[in-house]
Design a protein around this motif. Structure first.
Motif, PDB file in Angstrom:
ATOM      1  N   THR A  56      23.788 -56.392  61.021  1.00  0.00           N
ATOM      2  CA  THR A  56      24.156 -57.167  59.811  1.00  0.00           C
ATOM      3  C   THR A  56      25.506 -56.860  59.323  1.00  0.00           C
ATOM      4  OG1 THR A  56      21.782 -57.090  59.485  1.00  0.00           O
ATOM      5  CG2 THR A  56      23.483 -57.782  57.605  1.00  0.00           C
ATOM      6  N   ILE A  59      30.586 -61.153  56.391  1.00  0.00           N
ATOM      7  CA  ILE A  59      31.098 -62.175  57.064  1.00  0.00           C
ATOM      8  C   ILE A  59      32.785 -62.241  56.648  1.00  0.00           C
ATOM      9  CG2 ILE A  59      29.417 -63.833  57.580  1.00  0.00           C
ATOM     10  CD1 ILE A  59      30.181 -65.378  55.401  1.00  0.00           C
ATOM     11  N   ASP A  60      33.661 -62.981  57.371  1.00  0.00           N
ATOM     12  CA  ASP A  60      35.085 -63.227  57.046  1.00  0.00           C
ATOM     13  C   ASP A  60      35.929 -61.844  57.168  1.00  0.00           C
ATOM     14  OD1 ASP A  60      34.722 -66.034  56.902  1.00  0.00           O
ATOM     15  OD2 ASP A  60      34.102 -65.906  54.587  1.00  0.00           O
ATOM     16  N   SER A 112      32.723 -64.948  61.184  1.00  0.00           N
ATOM     17  CA  SER A 112      32.731 -65.727  60.113  1.00  0.00           C
ATOM     18  C   SER A 112      31.425 -66.326  59.989  1.00  0.00           C
ATOM     19  CB  SER A 112      33.620 -67.150  60.559  1.00  0.00           C
ATOM     20  OG  SER A 112      33.234 -67.701  61.765  1.00  0.00           O
ATOM     21  N   LYS A 113      30.279 -65.968  60.792  1.00  0.00           N
ATOM     22  CA  LYS A 113      28.934 -66.777  60.736  1.00  0.00           C
ATOM     23  C   LYS A 113      28.059 -65.860  61.534  1.00  0.00           C
ATOM     24  CE  LYS A 113      30.006 -70.320  64.201  1.00  0.00           C
ATOM     25  NZ  LYS A 113      30.047 -71.496  64.602  1.00  0.00           N
ATOM     26  N   ALA A 114      27.100 -66.270  61.644  1.00  0.00           N
ATOM     27  CA  ALA A 114      26.035 -65.470  62.899  1.00  0.00           C
ATOM     28  C   ALA A 114      26.624 -65.715  64.126  1.00  0.00           C
ATOM     29  CB  ALA A 114      24.586 -65.743  62.470  1.00  0.00           C
ATOM     30  N   LEU A 115      26.553 -64.874  65.143  1.00  0.00           N
ATOM     31  CA  LEU A 115      27.328 -65.092  66.303  1.00  0.00           C
ATOM     32  C   LEU A 115      26.534 -64.237  67.437  1.00  0.00           C
ATOM     33  CD1 LEU A 115      29.308 -62.528  67.506  1.00  0.00           C
ATOM     34  CD2 LEU A 115      30.401 -63.121  65.291  1.00  0.00           C
TER      35      LEU A 115
END
Length: 190
Positions: A56, A59-60, A112-115
């Motif tokens: 976890t 982001i960004d 930038s997001k879940a990946l």
């Protein structure tokens, strides 16, 4: 989620004995950080050559992921800081020791997001395979040619491996004691 692929290799000692992955997560400027944001290890319990981990993260941001995989229970490497893995010692080392196998990867990723990401690991150190150029050449040597053991001295063996640069550091001369080749015991019994 970040998923790492298994080691990439095409040799006799193919790294299938690798069963633990250590990881550290740094910011964009991994070289100058005093400690990782996250760190840990993951086992390859089903021995399929793949490791998976879930993290976890905020982001960004750009993160630098550092991975080191090796044989669990072995004491060849000091992995306290994966940016520079130290070789514990070369004292009384044997040639053909597959427990020294290791693989690494370093990857910067903007999150930038879940990946989900697959990362291939590579050998940090050379593996030297010795053979003849043709089968006929080996027949001229002896009848039959069976190499049961080997040893080697190497001048310029790294004492540490900088994963961020992909280069060895601090060089020394090492003599690897004679030990059975991968097929030595099988060839000797035939």
């Amino acid at each position: 989620a970040l998923v790492t692929g298994g080691p990439d290799t095409k040799t006799i000692a193919d790294g299938t004995n690798i069963d633990i992955l250590y990881y550290e997560v740094y910011g964009r400027d991994a070289e100058n950080m005093t400690a990782p944001y996250a760190e840990g290890s993951v086992e390859d319990k089903d021995r399929d050559g793949k490791f998976s981990l879930d993290l976890t993260l905020i982001i960004d941001q750009t993160y630098t992921f550092v991975f080191w995989a090796q044989v669990s229970g072995q004491n060849h490497y000091i992995t306290d800081d994966l940016r520079k893995v130290l070789i514990r010692s070369y004292d009384d080392e044997n040639a053909n020791d597959e427990s020294r196998a290791a693989f690494y990867a370093v990857k910067k990723i903007f999150v930038s997001k879940a990946l989900s990401e697959e990362i291939t690991l590579y050998r940090p150190f050379s593996q030297i395979n010795v053979g003849t150029s043709t089968y006929e050449t080996s027949l001229n040597c002896c009848d039959p040619l069976m190499v049961l053991a080997s040893s080697m001295s190497v001048n310029g063996t790294a004492e540490a491996f900088n994963t961020l640069t992909g280069k060895g550091e601090g060089y020394t001369k090492v003599t690897f004691n004679s030990a059975p080749t991968p097929n030595g015991a099988k060839d000797a019994s035939e």
